[in-house]
Design an enzyme around this catalytic site. Sequence first.
Site, PDB file in Angstrom:
ATOM      1  N   ARG A  39      98.719  -6.389  92.455  1.00 35.85           N
ATOM      2  CA  ARG A  39      99.543  -5.374  93.136  1.00 35.85           C
ATOM      3  C   ARG A  39      98.660  -4.360  93.848  1.00 35.85           C
ATOM      4  O   ARG A  39      97.595  -3.987  93.346  1.00 35.85           O
ATOM      5  CB  ARG A  39     100.341  -4.605  92.068  1.00 35.85           C
ATOM      6  CG  ARG A  39     101.855  -4.772  92.127  1.00 35.85           C
ATOM      7  CD  ARG A  39     102.512  -3.802  91.171  1.00 35.85           C
ATOM      8  NE  ARG A  39     102.001  -3.989  89.821  1.00 35.85           N
ATOM      9  CZ  ARG A  39     102.734  -4.572  88.874  1.00 35.85           C
ATOM     10  NH1 ARG A  39     103.943  -4.977  89.145  1.00 35.85           N
ATOM     11  NH2 ARG A  39     102.238  -4.720  87.671  1.00 35.85           N
ATOM     12  N   SER A  74      91.343  -5.941  85.196  1.00 40.65           N
ATOM     13  CA  SER A  74      91.667  -6.274  83.796  1.00 40.65           C
ATOM     14  C   SER A  74      90.806  -7.378  83.235  1.00 40.65           C
ATOM     15  O   SER A  74      91.313  -8.455  82.845  1.00 40.65           O
ATOM     16  CB  SER A  74      93.139  -6.634  83.717  1.00 40.65           C
ATOM     17  OG  SER A  74      93.881  -5.676  84.424  1.00 40.65           O
ATOM     18  N   ASP A 123      93.192  -2.577  82.404  1.00 40.74           N
ATOM     19  CA  ASP A 123      94.655  -2.391  82.406  1.00 40.74           C
ATOM     20  C   ASP A 123      95.145  -1.710  81.140  1.00 40.74           C
ATOM     21  O   ASP A 123      96.136  -0.973  81.150  1.00 40.74           O
ATOM     22  CB  ASP A 123      95.395  -3.718  82.659  1.00 40.74           C
ATOM     23  CG  ASP A 123      94.988  -4.813  81.705  1.00 40.74           C
ATOM     24  OD1 ASP A 123      95.594  -5.900  81.793  1.00 40.74           O
ATOM     25  OD2 ASP A 123      94.082  -4.609  80.883  1.00 40.74           O
TER      26      ASP A 123
HETATM   27  C1  G6P Z   1     101.249  -4.878  84.031  1.00 41.12           C
HETATM   28  C2  G6P Z   1     100.049  -3.977  84.353  1.00 41.12           C
HETATM   29  C3  G6P Z   1      98.809  -4.793  84.606  1.00 41.12           C
HETATM   30  C4  G6P Z   1      98.569  -5.720  83.423  1.00 41.12           C
HETATM   31  C5  G6P Z   1      99.790  -6.578  83.248  1.00 41.12           C
HETATM   32  C6  G6P Z   1      99.611  -7.440  82.035  1.00 41.12           C
HETATM   33  O1  G6P Z   1     101.660  -5.548  85.117  1.00 41.12           O
HETATM   34  O2  G6P Z   1     100.345  -3.229  85.507  1.00 41.12           O
HETATM   35  O3  G6P Z   1      97.723  -3.964  84.768  1.00 41.12           O
HETATM   36  O4  G6P Z   1      97.434  -6.485  83.664  1.00 41.12           O
HETATM   37  O5  G6P Z   1     100.916  -5.788  83.006  1.00 41.12           O
HETATM   38  O6  G6P Z   1     100.736  -8.235  81.870  1.00 41.12           O
HETATM   39  P1  G6P Z   1     100.901  -9.679  82.525  1.00 41.12           P
HETATM   40  O7  G6P Z   1     101.998 -10.283  81.740  1.00 41.12           O
HETATM   41  O8  G6P Z   1     101.241  -9.487  83.916  1.00 41.12           O
HETATM   42  O9  G6P Z   1      99.615 -10.380  82.292  1.00 41.12           O
HETATM   43  C1  BGC Z   2      90.881  -9.224  79.502  1.00 41.91           C
HETATM   44  C2  BGC Z   2      91.125  -7.757  79.283  1.00 41.91           C
HETATM   45  C3  BGC Z   2      92.526  -7.413  79.701  1.00 41.91           C
HETATM   46  C4  BGC Z   2      93.509  -8.314  78.999  1.00 41.91           C
HETATM   47  C5  BGC Z   2      94.916  -8.038  79.380  1.00 41.91           C
HETATM   48  C6  BGC Z   2      91.941 -10.028  78.839  1.00 41.91           C
HETATM   49  O1  BGC Z   2      91.771 -11.367  79.155  1.00 41.91           O
HETATM   50  O2  BGC Z   2      89.620  -9.577  78.968  1.00 41.91           O
HETATM   51  O3  BGC Z   2      90.225  -6.995  80.020  1.00 41.91           O
HETATM   52  O4  BGC Z   2      92.756  -6.094  79.328  1.00 41.91           O
HETATM   53  O5  BGC Z   2      93.228  -9.655  79.303  1.00 41.91           O
HETATM   54  O6  BGC Z   2      95.163  -8.226  80.697  1.00 41.91           O
END
Ligand code: G6P
Ligand code: BGC
Length: 918
Positions: free
Chosen positions: A547, A607, A661
């Site tokens: 995003r 992240s 994140d």
């Molecule tokens: C939201 C946050 C992101 C995070 C994500 C993890 O969207 O804004 O920063 O990485 O959640 O969840 P997801 O299920 O998208 O991996």
């Molecule tokens: C990453 C982290 C991140 C998490 C959630 C992991 O695979 O190593 O940095 O916070 O995923 O997105």
Amino acid sequence: MQRGGGRQSLGRAPPAPLVCLGVGRRVSCPPAGRGSEGDAPPPSTQVPSEPSPERWSLLCTGKAHPCPAPSERHSLPFTPALTSRAQVQRALLALTIPLEALQAVKDRMLQAMRKGLSRQTHAQANVRMLPAYICSTPDGTEKGDILVVELCQSHVRTLRVTLLGDGNQSPQVTYKIFDMPGDITQGKGEALFDFIAQCLRQFLAGISSPQHRLPLGFVFPFSCRQTQLDKAELISWSKGFSCSDVEGKDVVQLLQSAIKKQELHHVDVVALMNDTVGTMMTCSMRGEPCEVALIVGTGTNSCFMAEAQLVEMAEEISGQMCVITEWGCFGDDGTLSDILTPYDQHVDQESFNPGEKRCTHPPERAGHGQGKEGSGGSGAPAERAGLLPGAADLPGGGEPRRRALRCWAGCHPQPHVPEPGPSPSSFSGRFGEILQSVTGLLAPECMATLLPSVDGTGQGAAVVTAVALRLAAQRHEVDQLLAPLQLSRADLERVQALMRREMELGLGLESHANASVRMLPTYVRGTPDGTERGEFLALDLGGTNFRVLVVRVAQDGIRMASEIYVIPTAVMQGTGELFNHIIECIMDFQLKQNLLEQVLPLGFTFSFPCQQLGLDKAVLLSWTKGFSASGCVGQDVVQLLREAAQRKQHLGLKVVAVVNDTVGTMMSCGYDDPKCEIGLIVGTGTNACYMEEMRNVGTVEGEQGRMCINMEWGAFGDNGCLDDFFTDFDRLVDEKTINAGKQRFEKLISGMYLGEIVRHILLALVEKQLLFRGKPCPKLQTRDIFQTKFLSTIEIDGLALQQVRAILQDLELQASFEDSLLVQKVCQTVSLRAAQLCAAGLAAVVEKMRENRGLAQLAVTVGVDGTLYKMHPRFSQHLQQMLRDLAPNCTVTFLQSEDGSGKGAALVAAVACRGAEP
Ligand code: G6P
Ligand code: BGC
């Protein structure tokens, strides 16, 4: 085939004639007792149109008389003897029910059935709708020797049924009938059960039966409150039975102890069932399973397979559950008062339970077959009606027709001594015909097929018992296979302790390098204090979606606009295209948002595990979540972004902060709740951060205050400390990933992997013939075909199994109800483990914070995000439940981040711009 007293029959039961239709509901019914009226003509398949009143009365009485109005019904003369034909006709008319009245009876019956099914109204219901704890129909693999004892009106029938696993096509049946001594049905309950057990001992003595464990199915045709297949309390006797000390008792226990007294220690009562259930199962043995059964004999009753979630009295929430209507009591609350005639009132007054079982009008009371109840014996109502014996056979003779009519709306024949093989059934006569056609009239959208049951309930009972044994054996094998995924409290406490140990190692300057939980300092020293202001660009990379956002932080709150961009796999796993792609997205966004002329400070949520060297400097340690773009690991990702901007001559980029994140989520939620000092992500990947005391952060200079630590707990166990918790399925999943051996904790918990774990378990169950009947499932061999989002759908509370089957159908998996139930159980097991492991990790964090602060009780908020946490129907609940158990001295509030971590990144950027350390 031998016949007569002490009758025995050996060998194969001849196949019964099948009178069935195609689709729709199947109705099964046992053959009539001796003296019934010949074979059933094939039922008409045409859905009959609404007959005219004349046609209707013709149907009912064989004469085109208009039906009497309800008010008229009660004023009919009740004279001891009817002499004229006209008088006979008038009396019979009283027994004729107009179609609209039957429609009304049907609606009342449906209402009464719903009342019986609902937990609120069940206790007051006349139609009791009792769960039979039969949740599946035979699948044809049933095998083995099964004993059956059937308690009938005047005799006990003992059977040994050998099922060959050939689709129950040719069960070997041996049986013996023992007439019951005259008064035993009114004597002591113990005497009755002793008699049954003695019959069993005699029967077994008569046949060469091996001494190995012999499961027994008990057909007990009285209304029972069943709590499991082998536990049933007698609610009330009927049909002339009134033995003492049985009502309110568990009749399975009474029979088992009587059997013990006969020293038949190898005989186990595995299942108790009502005769309707046995009938349904007997008919299920002939092709498609029957899902409804009807008995009209000495008593009347029906059962059907219902969606378990509708049966509120049973704990089962999914799958199917057989329900015994016990509709004999329908009308005991006056619901049928406009239908009952003086003849009925008279029969009822004479019965041994006046006012009860109003819907039960046993044939013998209507001049049909023998019966014990009521002083008038058989044919009482007809005689009462002044009809001479055999009146029923008069064309248009009332009783069988009225019973057929009401039976539909409401009752049906019961064989007294069922003979194996085809036999005429009262369903085959006018009764069946009327029942069939009236059913078509009253339920035109249902296609009911009458399937007379041969051999009554004996074989059906054997199948019920065999199905129960099959399911029990399957359950045992499934439990064994799933056991390694079910973590005990001690297991979770151990994981919590291991996490704590790894955290300490990660914080330690000396031990940091070898710790699996890297505890990375983020240089974020506090959560927002609400004074942040300004307009910021933010990037959010690493979750399901990439995003780009613009975030305006003002006095009156935060406003954001964002755009989601796809990161193609080729870019995620490409050679250095990733940051170029990111810059293109930023430029596209700025163009759309008319921001190209502005140079806004940018907060970058990245992240992945990074060694943070400053607020705007982070070196990527390793990729996770399927990313593997080359040329990035070991690089400062902010620098990579700046270089890509230069390559794209995009001069408007001003990166002021890069955050994980988890940190972005903590900051984002911290803006609304100052107690939010933990960030948790359970999405594609999983991770957590929290505010640690600087004195404990050995890898950063300084003792004062706190700093947010990005734990990178996804890698917990990469050093082998969690190997005891990895199952073969986890190893199979890990081996196939591009980062095998890495992110072991993440691979037990996060959305990228749960579907794969389930897929491997399903494959193992198929291989063990425990699922999809062991049929190979090529589609299930495909990686990632069973997505984690399926778990979230399949585990929705009360989701009809039909919907689970639909999901499996889309995967070309033809699932039975049991299969769907099993898939649901596997999903529940995998997601529960993930939630509990997450709880164990979080318990280690909150307990550490509590000890850090020397508090007896800690109250803290966790800002949480991630698709799995947000979308899974039970994950958050299971996580919070286990966390409360593992960290009882911490009150943890979970605050779901609504705007994602982009907002958090902007807040960190805002603080950074203020020149202060956030
Ligand atoms: C939201 C946050 C992101 C995070 C994500 C993890 O969207 O804004 O920063 O990485 O959640 O969840 P997801 O299920 O998208 O991996
Ligand atoms: C990453 C982290 C991140 C998490 C959630 C992991 O695979 O190593 O940095 O916070 O995923 O997105």
